[in-house]
Enzyme design. Structure first.
Site, PDB file in Angstrom:
ATOM      1  N   GLY A  17       0.800  -1.286   0.086  1.00  0.00           N
ATOM      2  CA  GLY A  17       0.367   0.238   0.202  1.00  0.00           C
ATOM      3  C   GLY A  17       0.019   1.638  -0.307  1.00  0.00           C
ATOM      4  O   GLY A  17       0.249   2.223  -0.247  1.00  0.00           O
ATOM      5  N   PRO A  65       4.995  -4.318  -0.794  1.00  0.00           N
ATOM      6  CA  PRO A  65       4.859  -3.323  -2.236  1.00  0.00           C
ATOM      7  C   PRO A  65       4.685  -3.969  -3.536  1.00  0.00           C
ATOM      8  O   PRO A  65       5.219  -4.590  -3.668  1.00  0.00           O
ATOM      9  CB  PRO A  65       6.213  -2.575  -1.921  1.00  0.00           C
ATOM     10  CG  PRO A  65       7.146  -3.863  -1.319  1.00  0.00           C
ATOM     11  CD  PRO A  65       6.547  -4.927  -0.572  1.00  0.00           C
ATOM     12  N   GLY A  66       3.528  -3.183  -4.471  1.00  0.00           N
ATOM     13  CA  GLY A  66       3.013  -3.786  -5.850  1.00  0.00           C
ATOM     14  C   GLY A  66       3.613  -2.264  -6.356  1.00  0.00           C
ATOM     15  O   GLY A  66       4.854  -2.400  -7.129  1.00  0.00           O
ATOM     16  N   ARG A  69      -7.100   3.099 -14.199  1.00  0.00           N
ATOM     17  CA  ARG A  69      -7.429   4.115 -13.553  1.00  0.00           C
ATOM     18  C   ARG A  69      -8.096   5.505 -12.864  1.00  0.00           C
ATOM     19  O   ARG A  69      -8.429   5.774 -12.273  1.00  0.00           O
ATOM     20  CB  ARG A  69      -5.670   3.950 -13.118  1.00  0.00           C
ATOM     21  CG  ARG A  69      -5.497   2.560 -13.104  1.00  0.00           C
ATOM     22  CD  ARG A  69      -3.879   2.741 -12.378  1.00  0.00           C
ATOM     23  NE  ARG A  69      -4.146   2.922 -11.012  1.00  0.00           N
ATOM     24  CZ  ARG A  69      -3.907   3.776  -9.664  1.00  0.00           C
ATOM     25  NH1 ARG A  69      -3.524   5.244 -10.555  1.00  0.00           N
ATOM     26  NH2 ARG A  69      -4.606   4.201  -8.869  1.00  0.00           N
ATOM     27  N   TYR A 102     -10.568   5.803 -11.063  1.00  0.00           N
ATOM     28  CA  TYR A 102     -10.639   6.114  -9.430  1.00  0.00           C
ATOM     29  C   TYR A 102      -9.771   7.222  -9.165  1.00  0.00           C
ATOM     30  O   TYR A 102     -10.102   7.919  -8.309  1.00  0.00           O
ATOM     31  CB  TYR A 102      -9.048   5.574  -9.453  1.00  0.00           C
ATOM     32  CG  TYR A 102      -9.000   3.749  -8.933  1.00  0.00           C
ATOM     33  CD1 TYR A 102     -10.132   2.962  -8.268  1.00  0.00           C
ATOM     34  CD2 TYR A 102      -7.473   3.545  -9.229  1.00  0.00           C
ATOM     35  CE1 TYR A 102      -9.832   1.878  -8.312  1.00  0.00           C
ATOM     36  CE2 TYR A 102      -7.892   1.533 -10.028  1.00  0.00           C
ATOM     37  CZ  TYR A 102      -8.926   1.519  -9.315  1.00  0.00           C
ATOM     38  OH  TYR A 102      -8.540  -0.483  -9.275  1.00  0.00           O
ATOM     39  N   CYS A 149     -15.262   4.132 -26.893  1.00  0.00           N
ATOM     40  CA  CYS A 149     -16.325   4.982 -27.255  1.00  0.00           C
ATOM     41  C   CYS A 149     -17.263   4.985 -26.499  1.00  0.00           C
ATOM     42  O   CYS A 149     -18.205   4.892 -25.382  1.00  0.00           O
ATOM     43  CB  CYS A 149     -17.483   3.740 -28.350  1.00  0.00           C
ATOM     44  SG  CYS A 149     -18.659   4.997 -28.373  1.00  0.00           S
ATOM     45  N   GLU A 150     -16.538   6.488 -25.193  1.00  0.00           N
ATOM     46  CA  GLU A 150     -17.093   6.381 -23.997  1.00  0.00           C
ATOM     47  C   GLU A 150     -16.775   7.216 -23.255  1.00  0.00           C
ATOM     48  O   GLU A 150     -15.139   7.998 -23.293  1.00  0.00           O
ATOM     49  CB  GLU A 150     -16.497   5.594 -22.772  1.00  0.00           C
ATOM     50  CG  GLU A 150     -16.847   5.349 -21.693  1.00  0.00           C
ATOM     51  CD  GLU A 150     -17.664   4.270 -20.837  1.00  0.00           C
ATOM     52  OE1 GLU A 150     -18.244   3.447 -22.035  1.00  0.00           O
ATOM     53  OE2 GLU A 150     -17.675   3.774 -19.490  1.00  0.00           O
ATOM     54  N   TYR A 164      -1.038  -1.573 -12.051  1.00  0.00           N
ATOM     55  CA  TYR A 164      -2.078  -1.480 -12.014  1.00  0.00           C
ATOM     56  C   TYR A 164      -2.837  -0.615 -13.308  1.00  0.00           C
ATOM     57  O   TYR A 164      -4.171   0.407 -13.658  1.00  0.00           O
ATOM     58  CB  TYR A 164      -2.910  -1.714 -11.205  1.00  0.00           C
ATOM     59  CG  TYR A 164      -2.735  -1.521  -9.875  1.00  0.00           C
ATOM     60  CD1 TYR A 164      -3.398  -2.968  -9.296  1.00  0.00           C
ATOM     61  CD2 TYR A 164      -2.061  -0.795  -8.395  1.00  0.00           C
ATOM     62  CE1 TYR A 164      -2.796  -3.164  -8.160  1.00  0.00           C
ATOM     63  CE2 TYR A 164      -1.094  -1.187  -7.703  1.00  0.00           C
ATOM     64  CZ  TYR A 164      -1.789  -2.683  -7.209  1.00  0.00           C
ATOM     65  OH  TYR A 164      -1.470  -2.972  -5.680  1.00  0.00           O
TER      66      TYR A 164
HETATM   67  N1  LLP Z   1      -1.098  -6.720  -0.278  1.00  0.00           N
HETATM   68  C1  LLP Z   1      -2.584  -7.012  -0.670  1.00  0.00           C
HETATM   69  C2  LLP Z   1      -3.105  -7.836   0.154  1.00  0.00           C
HETATM   70  C3  LLP Z   1      -3.412  -6.378  -1.438  1.00  0.00           C
HETATM   71  O1  LLP Z   1      -4.142  -6.495  -1.791  1.00  0.00           O
HETATM   72  C4  LLP Z   1      -1.962  -5.045  -2.086  1.00  0.00           C
HETATM   73  C5  LLP Z   1      -3.246  -4.430  -3.066  1.00  0.00           C
HETATM   74  C6  LLP Z   1      -1.046  -5.125  -1.794  1.00  0.00           C
HETATM   75  C7  LLP Z   1      -0.043  -5.360  -1.021  1.00  0.00           C
HETATM   76  C8  LLP Z   1      -0.112  -4.117  -3.037  1.00  0.00           C
HETATM   77  O2  LLP Z   1      -1.144  -3.083  -2.186  1.00  0.00           O
HETATM   78  P1  LLP Z   1       0.164  -2.199  -3.227  1.00  0.00           P
HETATM   79  O3  LLP Z   1       1.349  -2.459  -2.563  1.00  0.00           O
HETATM   80  O4  LLP Z   1       0.735  -1.676  -4.927  1.00  0.00           O
HETATM   81  O5  LLP Z   1      -0.271  -0.450  -2.764  1.00  0.00           O
HETATM   82  N2  LLP Z   1      -6.361  -1.574  -8.417  1.00  0.00           N
HETATM   83  C9  LLP Z   1      -5.781  -0.298  -7.110  1.00  0.00           C
HETATM   84  C10 LLP Z   1      -5.051  -1.344  -6.510  1.00  0.00           C
HETATM   85  C11 LLP Z   1      -5.429  -2.383  -6.234  1.00  0.00           C
HETATM   86  C12 LLP Z   1      -4.496  -2.966  -4.638  1.00  0.00           C
HETATM   87  C13 LLP Z   1      -5.516  -3.646  -4.279  1.00  0.00           C
HETATM   88  N3  LLP Z   1      -4.584  -4.900  -3.369  1.00  0.00           N
HETATM   89  C14 LLP Z   1      -5.222   0.680  -8.288  1.00  0.00           C
HETATM   90  O6  LLP Z   1      -4.895   0.622  -8.902  1.00  0.00           O
HETATM   91  O7  LLP Z   1      -4.936   1.703  -7.686  1.00  0.00           O
END
Ligand code: LLP
Length: 497
Positions: free
Chosen positions: A278, A321-322, A370, A374, A401-402, A431
């Protein structure tokens, strides 16, 4: 009266601009936002040592350009900051075989949130014992895959899932194997949003076991009672794109409290605490994310003091972290197709320019949902050249088309941008490709990794044949001619003189 089913953005609305004043230097590359290798040479954006016109000419547009050095150095930053802890790359942000190999080679762990993410990682040779499987509705097949592969942890999310996992674990133990290592995902009552967090009394969402209702503790008791399962630890994830460490600290405080409660109820001292992902990134210059080392220091301090207070040994930490690894190092290149000046009319606030240029590019919400989904903010620059032209208020839109098909809602671009120019949108590594669709039968763009002057296509462009192959009527017809978005060999893109 019911709203239009496509939502309010379907109607043509012209809210006042949020672009603010034009920046001093149009097209400047804020190092905070752009990939670590981004630079302008002779006015043209270069990534990984390569000019964007060359990348576009070779691979076509839209194109995801991934700066390998940026991606891997950010993974390394987390590994260094969390030395002694496990850093799981949250692969939902962006996963392909090459990325799985980088993460494996660089010694990180991997968070998979579906059986197919897990299968992809395993197929790429990712060590199973460094993978954790997430998901609020894991099927029996997915759980079987995880157990058979011998993955590091199954992060259990519901009592139904425990029921499904118990016989699999029992069978593994009966066959002479070890119990299946499990983390319990607890919902700690912190709901985090960008820039702020709020503590909620109950958690009205689908993930995890609630701490406040006692479900998390009940799940721990249940797992401990099953000989086929090994309760290795607890997991908490509070949201995404978070800038304020206070939410993480509050969550850490509560989850350590649960560690204490589990020990009291079951006599077990759990060895692992996974605090989820996150961590926010800068999409715009004004975004101010916390560095991995600051996050690590704060979390370690909270965990150490909470554990000391409860007389618990400090567990092994893990984070996931993603976005913070994958997001900043990728840009999307688009070619401008049409530009339409639209009069904003009387709704423009005083001082607001009366014209907004709708700059249409050759991708859109199918490669970056996104902004539409969002209301996310992005920035972009004219990439194939620099320009001294005065700023013009623009909105970068896709070709779907949106009306809500917006990539960059409000920004200033040089007033001489024109069809054939290239735009680069920053920070699209997380994402975007992973949430891409075939809406309007647009095809998923390729991903090209760049490093020190070399480009490697790590995901190829989807073709119309790939899509036709799924269609009962079209599958057996001769291959269609190349789709318009595929580059013809002499595709003269971005070479306006
Ligand atoms: N761990 C868990 C259990 C999660 O559910 C997530 C993200 C992460 C780690 C990684 O989170 P990050 O570090 O990437 O923030 N599609 C949305 C984000 C959805 C995140 C879902 N879970 C966007 O585009 O902002």
């Amino acid at each position: 009266m019911r709203a239009h089913p496509a939502g309010p953005l379907h109607g043509n609305i012209t809210p006042p601009t949020a672009a603010g004043a034009p920046p001093e230097e149009l097209g400047a590359l804020d190092p905070h936002v752009w990939p670590r290798s981004a630079e302008r040479i002779g006015g043209e954006l270069h990534l990984g040592g390569l000019p964007v016109t060359e990348l576009a000419r070779t691979h076509g547009t839209p194109l995801f350009v991934l700066d390998e050095g940026d991606f891997r150095s950010r993974a390394g930053d987390f590994a260094d900051a969390f030395d002694g802890a496990d850093v799981h790359y949250a692969s939902k942000a962006f996963l392909c075989g090459q990325v799985a190999r980088w993460i494996a080679d660089d010694g990180l762990h991997l968070d998979a949130c579906s059986g197919n993410e897990l299968s992809l990682a395993l197929a790429a040779g990712f060590p199973a014992e460094r993978i954790a499987l997430h998901g609020n509705n894991k099927s029996l097949v997915e759980l079987q895959l995880a157990v058979d592969a011998g993955i590091g942890h199954v992060v259990v999310d519901s009592f139904d899932e425990i029921d499904r996992l118990v016989p699999l674990g029992a069978a593994r133990v009966a066959a002479g194997g070890s119990p299946v290592p499990v983390l319990i995902r607890a919902t700690v009552g912190i709901e985090a949003h960008t820039h702020e967090f709020i503590a909620t009394a109950h958690e009205d969402q689908k993930f995890g076991f609630s701490l406040s209702t006692g479900d998390a503790l009940a799940a721990a008791r249940r797992v401990v009672s099953e000989p086929g399962l090994h309760l290795a630890g607890l997991h908490s994830h509070i949201g995404s794109q978070i800038f304020d460490t206070a939410g993480f600290e509050a969550a850490a405080h509560r989850i350590v409290g649960l560690l204490g409660a589990v020990r009291e109820a079951t006599g077990q001292t759990l060895e692992e605490l996974n605090l989820g992902g996150g961590f926010g990134i800068a999409y715009l210059s004004e975004d101010d994310p916390v560095s991995p080392s600051d996050i690590a220091a704060k979390l370690r301090t909270v965990i150490a003091s909470e554990c000391a207070e409860l007389g618990l040994p400090v567990p092994r930490l893990a984070v996931e972290p993603g976005r913070a690894i994958a997001g900043p190092g990728t840009v999307t290149l688009y070619e401008i197709g049409t530009i339409k000046p639209v009069r904003l009319g009387a709704s423009g606030a005083p001082g607001t320019p009366l014209v907004r240029n709708y700059v249409s590019v050759d991708g859109g919400m199918s490669d970056n949902i996104r902004t539409a989904l969002y209301d996310a903010s992005y920035t972009c620059v004219l990439a194939n050249r620099s320009s001294d032209a005065p700023p013009a208020l623009c909105r970068v839109v896709g070709k779907h088309c949106e009306s809500g098909d917006i990539l960059v809602r409000d920004l200033w671009l040089p007033s001489d941008v024109q069809p054939g120019d290239l735009l680069a949108v920053a920070a699209t590594g997380a994402y975007c490709w992973s949430m891409a669709s075939n809406y309007n039968y647009l095809l998923k763009p390729p991903v090209v990794a760049v490093r020190e002057g070399a480009a490697t296509e790590i995901v190829r462009r989807q073709t119309l044949s790939d899509v036709f192959a799924l269609d009962a009527v079209l599958a057996d017809l001769p291959a269609p001619s190349p789709a318009p978005s595929q580059p013809a060999p002499e595709h003269a893109v971005g070479v306006r003189s």
